[in-house]
Design a protein around this motif. Structure first.
Motif, PDB file in Angstrom:
ATOM      1  N   ARG A  32       0.819  -1.217   0.000  1.00 49.20           N
ATOM      2  CA  ARG A  32       0.000   0.000   0.000  1.00 49.20           C
ATOM      3  C   ARG A  32       0.851   1.263   0.000  1.00 49.20           C
ATOM      4  NH1 ARG A  32      -4.205  -2.851  -1.651  1.00 49.20           N
ATOM      5  NH2 ARG A  32      -4.536  -4.635  -0.284  1.00 49.20           N
ATOM      6  N   ASP A  33       2.115   1.129   0.407  1.00 49.52           N
ATOM      7  CA  ASP A  33       2.961   2.308   0.520  1.00 49.52           C
ATOM      8  C   ASP A  33       4.339   2.144  -0.123  1.00 49.52           C
ATOM      9  OD1 ASP A  33       4.123   0.538   2.265  1.00 49.52           O
ATOM     10  OD2 ASP A  33       3.822   1.758   4.067  1.00 49.52           O
ATOM     11  N   GLY A  34       4.591   0.995  -0.754  1.00 53.41           N
ATOM     12  CA  GLY A  34       5.895   0.762  -1.351  1.00 53.41           C
ATOM     13  C   GLY A  34       6.968   0.384  -0.351  1.00 53.41           C
ATOM     14  N   VAL A  35       6.583   0.217   0.906  1.00 56.28           N
ATOM     15  CA  VAL A  35       7.552  -0.117   1.952  1.00 56.28           C
ATOM     16  C   VAL A  35       7.231  -1.468   2.589  1.00 56.28           C
ATOM     17  CG1 VAL A  35       8.560   0.610   4.143  1.00 56.28           C
ATOM     18  CG2 VAL A  35       7.994   2.328   2.414  1.00 56.28           C
ATOM     19  N   ALA A  36       6.018  -1.620   3.098  1.00 57.13           N
ATOM     20  CA  ALA A  36       5.583  -2.889   3.704  1.00 57.13           C
ATOM     21  C   ALA A  36       4.863  -3.712   2.643  1.00 57.13           C
ATOM     22  CB  ALA A  36       4.659  -2.613   4.882  1.00 57.13           C
ATOM     23  N   TRP A  37       5.235  -4.972   2.534  1.00 56.04           N
ATOM     24  CA  TRP A  37       4.708  -5.833   1.464  1.00 56.04           C
ATOM     25  C   TRP A  37       3.950  -7.025   2.025  1.00 56.04           C
ATOM     26  CZ3 TRP A  37       5.269  -4.680  -3.735  1.00 56.04           C
ATOM     27  CH2 TRP A  37       6.130  -3.595  -4.021  1.00 56.04           C
ATOM     28  N   GLU A  38       2.941  -7.461   1.283  1.00 59.67           N
ATOM     29  CA  GLU A  38       2.192  -8.667   1.593  1.00 59.67           C
ATOM     30  C   GLU A  38       2.390  -9.668   0.466  1.00 59.67           C
ATOM     31  OE1 GLU A  38      -1.895  -7.694   2.232  1.00 59.67           O
ATOM     32  OE2 GLU A  38      -1.440  -6.007   3.553  1.00 59.67           O
ATOM     33  N   ASP A  39       2.631 -10.919   0.836  1.00 56.74           N
ATOM     34  CA  ASP A  39       2.784 -11.971  -0.164  1.00 56.74           C
ATOM     35  C   ASP A  39       1.433 -12.372  -0.725  1.00 56.74           C
ATOM     36  OD1 ASP A  39       5.468 -11.924   0.295  1.00 56.74           O
ATOM     37  OD2 ASP A  39       5.507 -13.741   1.531  1.00 56.74           O
ATOM     38  N   ARG A  40       1.413 -12.641  -2.001  1.00 52.82           N
ATOM     39  CA  ARG A  40       0.205 -13.114  -2.669  1.00 52.82           C
ATOM     40  C   ARG A  40       0.504 -14.456  -3.351  1.00 52.82           C
ATOM     41  NH1 ARG A  40      -1.924  -9.813   0.344  1.00 52.82           N
ATOM     42  NH2 ARG A  40      -3.247  -8.071  -0.345  1.00 52.82           N
ATOM     43  N   ALA A  41      -0.181 -14.758  -4.425  1.00 50.46           N
ATOM     44  CA  ALA A  41      -0.089 -16.079  -5.051  1.00 50.46           C
ATOM     45  C   ALA A  41       1.309 -16.364  -5.605  1.00 50.46           C
ATOM     46  CB  ALA A  41      -1.116 -16.188  -6.171  1.00 50.46           C
ATOM     47  N   GLU A  42       1.680 -17.612  -5.545  1.00 53.56           N
ATOM     48  CA  GLU A  42       2.896 -18.077  -6.202  1.00 53.56           C
ATOM     49  C   GLU A  42       2.517 -18.601  -7.577  1.00 53.56           C
ATOM     50  OE1 GLU A  42       5.214 -20.809  -3.970  1.00 53.56           O
ATOM     51  OE2 GLU A  42       5.192 -19.603  -2.130  1.00 53.56           O
ATOM     52  N   LEU A  43       3.152 -18.095  -8.610  1.00 55.55           N
ATOM     53  CA  LEU A  43       2.894 -18.542  -9.981  1.00 55.55           C
ATOM     54  C   LEU A  43       3.993 -18.038 -10.875  1.00 55.55           C
ATOM     55  CD1 LEU A  43       0.069 -16.394 -11.655  1.00 55.55           C
ATOM     56  CD2 LEU A  43       1.350 -15.669  -9.644  1.00 55.55           C
ATOM     57  N   GLY A  44       4.114 -18.669 -12.038  1.00 60.15           N
ATOM     58  CA  GLY A  44       5.055 -18.207 -13.050  1.00 60.15           C
ATOM     59  C   GLY A  44       4.332 -17.294 -14.016  1.00 60.15           C
ATOM     60  N   LEU A  45       4.843 -16.090 -14.213  1.00 64.43           N
ATOM     61  CA  LEU A  45       4.187 -15.158 -15.118  1.00 64.43           C
ATOM     62  C   LEU A  45       5.217 -14.288 -15.807  1.00 64.43           C
ATOM     63  CD1 LEU A  45       4.172 -12.038 -13.768  1.00 64.43           C
ATOM     64  CD2 LEU A  45       2.568 -13.134 -12.206  1.00 64.43           C
ATOM     65  N   LEU A  46       4.770 -13.623 -16.856  1.00 65.69           N
ATOM     66  CA  LEU A  46       5.630 -12.711 -17.590  1.00 65.69           C
ATOM     67  C   LEU A  46       5.265 -11.264 -17.317  1.00 65.69           C
ATOM     68  CD1 LEU A  46       7.888 -12.340 -19.673  1.00 65.69           C
ATOM     69  CD2 LEU A  46       6.158 -12.473 -21.470  1.00 65.69           C
ATOM     70  N   ASP A  47       3.969 -10.965 -17.198  1.00 67.78           N
ATOM     71  CA  ASP A  47       3.540  -9.590 -17.015  1.00 67.78           C
ATOM     72  C   ASP A  47       2.265  -9.554 -16.186  1.00 67.78           C
ATOM     73  OD1 ASP A  47       3.753  -6.853 -17.326  1.00 67.78           O
ATOM     74  OD2 ASP A  47       2.790  -6.799 -19.287  1.00 67.78           O
ATOM     75  N   ILE A  48       2.020  -8.390 -15.535  1.00 67.47           N
ATOM     76  CA  ILE A  48       0.796  -8.200 -14.763  1.00 67.47           C
ATOM     77  C   ILE A  48       0.118  -6.906 -15.187  1.00 67.47           C
ATOM     78  CG2 ILE A  48       1.535  -9.504 -12.739  1.00 67.47           C
ATOM     79  CD1 ILE A  48       2.279  -6.856 -11.392  1.00 67.47           C
ATOM     80  N   ALA A  49      -1.197  -6.844 -14.967  1.00 66.55           N
ATOM     81  CA  ALA A  49      -1.964  -5.627 -15.224  1.00 66.55           C
ATOM     82  C   ALA A  49      -3.050  -5.519 -14.169  1.00 66.55           C
ATOM     83  CB  ALA A  49      -2.584  -5.657 -16.620  1.00 66.55           C
ATOM     84  N   VAL A  50      -3.151  -4.342 -13.566  1.00 67.41           N
ATOM     85  CA  VAL A  50      -4.144  -4.093 -12.524  1.00 67.41           C
ATOM     86  C   VAL A  50      -5.328  -3.352 -13.137  1.00 67.41           C
ATOM     87  CG1 VAL A  50      -4.564  -2.991 -10.305  1.00 67.41           C
ATOM     88  CG2 VAL A  50      -2.316  -3.956 -10.802  1.00 67.41           C
ATOM     89  N   ALA A  51      -6.536  -3.824 -12.837  1.00 66.66           N
ATOM     90  CA  ALA A  51      -7.738  -3.240 -13.434  1.00 66.66           C
ATOM     91  C   ALA A  51      -7.988  -1.833 -12.922  1.00 66.66           C
ATOM     92  CB  ALA A  51      -8.946  -4.118 -13.148  1.00 66.66           C
ATOM     93  N   PRO A  52      -8.229  -0.876 -13.810  1.00 68.75           N
ATOM     94  CA  PRO A  52      -8.605   0.466 -13.363  1.00 68.75           C
ATOM     95  C   PRO A  52     -10.075   0.487 -12.955  1.00 68.75           C
ATOM     96  CG  PRO A  52      -8.537   0.384 -15.762  1.00 68.75           C
ATOM     97  CD  PRO A  52      -8.080  -0.958 -15.269  1.00 68.75           C
ATOM     98  N   GLY A  53     -10.353   1.003 -11.803  1.00 71.84           N
ATOM     99  CA  GLY A  53     -11.739   1.125 -11.362  1.00 71.84           C
ATOM    100  C   GLY A  53     -12.358  -0.134 -10.811  1.00 71.84           C
ATOM    101  N   THR A  54     -11.576  -1.221 -10.741  1.00 74.18           N
ATOM    102  CA  THR A  54     -12.095  -2.469 -10.177  1.00 74.18           C
ATOM    103  C   THR A  54     -11.111  -2.962  -9.127  1.00 74.18           C
ATOM    104  OG1 THR A  54     -13.040  -3.014 -12.344  1.00 74.18           O
ATOM    105  CG2 THR A  54     -13.005  -4.769 -10.681  1.00 74.18           C
ATOM    106  N   PRO A  55     -11.260  -2.534  -7.897  1.00 70.76           N
ATOM    107  CA  PRO A  55     -10.303  -2.912  -6.856  1.00 70.76           C
ATOM    108  C   PRO A  55     -10.157  -4.418  -6.716  1.00 70.76           C
ATOM    109  CG  PRO A  55     -11.774  -1.171  -6.083  1.00 70.76           C
ATOM    110  CD  PRO A  55     -12.328  -1.653  -7.387  1.00 70.76           C
ATOM    111  N   GLY A  56      -8.905  -4.854  -6.611  1.00 72.06           N
ATOM    112  CA  GLY A  56      -8.645  -6.264  -6.364  1.00 72.06           C
ATOM    113  C   GLY A  56      -8.551  -7.142  -7.595  1.00 72.06           C
ATOM    114  N   THR A  57      -8.790  -6.602  -8.792  1.00 63.66           N
ATOM    115  CA  THR A  57      -8.710  -7.418 -10.000  1.00 63.66           C
ATOM    116  C   THR A  57      -7.337  -7.252 -10.646  1.00 63.66           C
ATOM    117  OG1 THR A  57     -11.080  -7.306 -10.435  1.00 63.66           O
ATOM    118  CG2 THR A  57      -9.657  -7.829 -12.296  1.00 63.66           C
ATOM    119  N   VAL A  58      -6.646  -8.381 -10.812  1.00 62.87           N
ATOM    120  CA  VAL A  58      -5.304  -8.395 -11.373  1.00 62.87           C
ATOM    121  C   VAL A  58      -5.237  -9.476 -12.433  1.00 62.87           C
ATOM    122  CG1 VAL A  58      -2.836  -8.550 -10.875  1.00 62.87           C
ATOM    123  CG2 VAL A  58      -4.422  -7.784  -9.095  1.00 62.87           C
ATOM    124  N   LEU A  59      -4.617  -9.171 -13.569  1.00 57.51           N
ATOM    125  CA  LEU A  59      -4.390 -10.161 -14.613  1.00 57.51           C
ATOM    126  C   LEU A  59      -2.914 -10.497 -14.683  1.00 57.51           C
ATOM    127  CD1 LEU A  59      -6.564  -8.957 -17.639  1.00 57.51           C
ATOM    128  CD2 LEU A  59      -7.182 -10.510 -15.788  1.00 57.51           C
TER     129      LEU A  59
END
Length: 292
Positions: free
Chosen positions: A156-183
């Motif tokens: 939330r601040d670039g300092v403290a981090w929370e771990d999320r899913a483990e997976l192999g990926l190349l790129d991510i995109a966060v949905a604008p206007g839809t909190p919590g949706t990540v591709l």
């Protein structure tokens, strides 16, 4: 690590049975000629825009087109900027590795710049993490793919981090206007999380996409390993072909909004102002392979 990202890019390519070869002509089909000036940039890892100006994150620093159109180094750091994104405020966030011969940890963690890349400040995770993909939500939440440990991380601040899913990926995109949706783009297809990256479902479709970027809620863009630009209006459920980005294998994609796109390929960095229908080369480069 870099090998992981390179292997995933190769897996995407193999799955589509594509020959990733650069286009040798200065004016590739479907493009308009921009600068003819070239310089040797070894790899491009990210592209972005701040105050209307183009910035390109590479294996050897961040560059912007100079007065003569040639890539000009921003600041004096020639670090390997692996992850790179521009915040809604116009600040830069990045990650990667220090330049050879530079003192400091081998992984930069998260670093930031408030002066368009002239100077950088370490925010967190120095020596611990190399983020290969970074994105930021409208509420300034930072999402990063921790390639060192193969997991998505959120701050939330670039300092403290929370771990999320483990997976192999190349790129991510966060949905604008839809909190919590990540591709995330993976070797099996684009996968989606609706719980802020804690879990991802099965691939949304049979379409394989290398890089993804959200320009507007109904304007998700993706580029496949052959450079075909795609658009989705339903968060990656279905895709329609828009055009082919000139210049060979893609190295990065950023949708500034629904009409302005920035794409890096093997022979340069291209810009579209009509939603990807046509592209103009903004920076001509000689780069290495798939960029990773």
């Amino acid at each position: 690590m870099k090998k992981h990202r390179a292997a995933l890019a190769a897996a995407l390519t193999t799955a589509l049975a594509l020959a990733l070869t650069a286009c040798g002509s200065d004016d590739a089909p479907g493009s308009k000629a921009g600068s003819d000036a070239t310089t040797a940039l070894s790899h491009i890892h990210g592209v972005g825009s701040a105050a209307g100006k183009l910035y390109v994150a590479t294996h050897e620093g961040v560059y912007t087109p100079g007065a003569d159109g040639r890539p000009a180094l921003v600041g004096d750091r020639k670090d390997d900027f692996m992850g790179f994104t521009v915040t809604p405020k116009g600040d830069f966030l990045a990650s990667g590795h220090p330049a050879p011969g530079t003192d400091g940890p081998s992984n930069l963690g998260l670093i930031s710049s408030a002066d368009k890349g002239t100077s950088w400040t370490t925010r967190s995770l120095a020596g611990e993490v190399d983020f290969h993909s970074l994105d930021i939500s409208a509420d300034a939440t930072v999402y990063g793919y921790d390639s060192t440990n193969g997991r998505l991380r959120v701050s939330r601040d670039g300092v403290a981090w929370e771990d999320r899913a483990e997976l192999g990926l190349l790129d991510i995109a966060v949905a604008p206007g839809t909190p919590g949706t990540v591709l995330a783009s993976t070797e099996k297809g684009v996968v989606r999380s609706t719980d802020d990256g804690r879990a991802f479902g099965r691939p949304l479709s049979g379409q394989l996409v290398a890089y993804v970027s959200w320009g507007a809620p109904d304007a998700l863009f993706g580029v496949d390993p052959d450079g075909v630009l795609l658009r989705s209006a339903d968060a990656g459920g279905t895709w329609s072909r828009v055009s082919t980005v000139p210049g060979g294998a893609p190295q990065a994609l950023t949708a500034v909004d629904a009409r302005r796109l920035l794409a890096a390929t093997q022979d340069g960095v291209y810009e579209s102002v009509d939603g990807g229908k046509s592209f103009t080369r903004r920076m001509a480069v000689t780069s290495g392979g798939d960029g990773h």
